[in-house]
Design a protein around this motif. Structure first.
Motif, PDB file in Angstrom:
ATOM      1  N   TRP A 194      -0.559 -35.964  -5.382  1.00 20.77           N
ATOM      2  CA  TRP A 194      -0.935 -34.560  -5.410  1.00 20.77           C
ATOM      3  C   TRP A 194      -0.092 -33.767  -4.430  1.00 20.77           C
ATOM      4  CZ3 TRP A 194      -5.025 -32.574  -8.411  1.00 20.77           C
ATOM      5  CH2 TRP A 194      -5.749 -33.525  -9.116  1.00 20.77           C
ATOM      6  N   GLY A 195       0.277 -32.555  -4.860  1.00 19.36           N
ATOM      7  CA  GLY A 195       0.923 -31.655  -3.929  1.00 19.36           C
ATOM      8  C   GLY A 195      -0.097 -31.063  -2.980  1.00 19.36           C
ATOM      9  N   ARG A 196       0.368 -30.378  -1.962  1.00 14.29           N
ATOM     10  CA  ARG A 196      -0.511 -29.817  -0.944  1.00 14.29           C
ATOM     11  C   ARG A 196      -1.299 -28.634  -1.456  1.00 14.29           C
ATOM     12  NH1 ARG A 196       1.917 -29.079   4.943  1.00 14.29           N
ATOM     13  NH2 ARG A 196       1.995 -31.332   4.620  1.00 14.29           N
ATOM     14  N   GLY A 197      -0.826 -27.959  -2.466  1.00 15.20           N
ATOM     15  CA  GLY A 197      -1.530 -26.819  -3.006  1.00 15.20           C
ATOM     16  C   GLY A 197      -0.970 -25.503  -2.531  1.00 15.20           C
ATOM     17  N   THR A 198      -1.122 -24.492  -3.350  1.00 20.99           N
ATOM     18  CA  THR A 198      -0.665 -23.152  -3.003  1.00 20.99           C
ATOM     19  C   THR A 198      -1.774 -22.159  -3.365  1.00 20.99           C
ATOM     20  OG1 THR A 198       1.149 -21.547  -3.278  1.00 20.99           O
ATOM     21  CG2 THR A 198       0.546 -22.825  -5.228  1.00 20.99           C
ATOM     22  N   GLN A 199      -2.054 -21.255  -2.465  1.00 20.68           N
ATOM     23  CA  GLN A 199      -3.171 -20.317  -2.630  1.00 20.68           C
ATOM     24  C   GLN A 199      -2.775 -19.158  -3.541  1.00 20.68           C
ATOM     25  OE1 GLN A 199      -6.477 -20.287  -1.190  1.00 20.68           O
ATOM     26  NE2 GLN A 199      -6.705 -18.633  -2.681  1.00 20.68           N
ATOM     27  N   VAL A 200      -3.623 -18.918  -4.521  1.00 19.43           N
ATOM     28  CA  VAL A 200      -3.476 -17.748  -5.394  1.00 19.43           C
ATOM     29  C   VAL A 200      -4.717 -16.894  -5.214  1.00 19.43           C
ATOM     30  CG1 VAL A 200      -3.375 -16.947  -7.776  1.00 19.43           C
ATOM     31  CG2 VAL A 200      -2.018 -18.933  -7.073  1.00 19.43           C
ATOM     32  N   THR A 201      -4.514 -15.646  -4.845  1.00 17.43           N
ATOM     33  CA  THR A 201      -5.608 -14.712  -4.658  1.00 17.43           C
ATOM     34  C   THR A 201      -5.361 -13.490  -5.518  1.00 17.43           C
ATOM     35  OG1 THR A 201      -5.892 -15.471  -2.375  1.00 17.43           O
ATOM     36  CG2 THR A 201      -6.944 -13.386  -2.988  1.00 17.43           C
ATOM     37  N   VAL A 202      -6.343 -13.179  -6.356  1.00 16.18           N
ATOM     38  CA  VAL A 202      -6.224 -12.040  -7.258  1.00 16.18           C
ATOM     39  C   VAL A 202      -7.292 -11.020  -6.878  1.00 16.18           C
ATOM     40  CG1 VAL A 202      -6.152 -11.280  -9.652  1.00 16.18           C
ATOM     41  CG2 VAL A 202      -5.455 -13.608  -9.069  1.00 16.18           C
ATOM     42  N   SER A 203      -6.855  -9.849  -6.515  1.00 13.25           N
ATOM     43  CA  SER A 203      -7.793  -8.799  -6.123  1.00 13.25           C
ATOM     44  C   SER A 203      -8.105  -7.901  -7.321  1.00 13.25           C
ATOM     45  CB  SER A 203      -7.207  -7.964  -4.987  1.00 13.25           C
ATOM     46  OG  SER A 203      -6.031  -7.304  -5.420  1.00 13.25           O
TER      47      SER A 203
END
Length: 122
Positions: free
Chosen positions: A112-121
């Motif tokens: 698994w990769g470390r992950g990347t944050q996606v935030t949608v306002s």
């Protein structure tokens, strides 16, 4: 082994393209999946590309908005996300399958990769 990038803060309706760069294994032999995990929720499968570049949709709510592609020459898988919604907010992970075919089960993936944050306002 897997490094996801491309996340960020966007407004509803906008787009993002995530990348997942792999190393340390024979990339073009394995399926690669994208998963996401929102706060307080379980990790869920989003999309997968098999070793032959067939796409499997794990989540109905992304059909028509998200697409997956792979570039075997660059050991990279992409997740193009369009028409983003606030409910798409999550940490997005890429993961290597143990096989060349797709499966949405988390246990079917060994790296698994470390992950990347996606935030949608809104």
């Amino acid at each position: 082994q897997l490094q996801a990038s491309g996340g960020g803060l966007v407004q509803a309706g906008e787009s993002l393209k995530l990348s997942c760069v792999a190393s340390g294994f024979t990339f073009d032999y394995y399926a690669i999946g994208w998963f996401r995990q929102a706060p307080g929720k379980e990790r869920e499968g989003v999309l997968c590309t098999s070793s032959s570049s067939d796409t499997s949709y794990y989540a109905e709510f992304v059909e028509g908005r998200f697409t997956i592609s792979r570039d075997n020459a660059r050991n990279t898988v992409y997740l193009q996300m369009n028409s983003l919604k606030p409910e798409d907010t999550a940490v997005y992970y890429c993961a290597k399958s143990i096989a060349n075919a797709c499966d949405s089960a988390v246990r079917w993936h060994d790296y698994w990769g470390r992950g990347t944050q996606v935030t949608v306002s809104s």
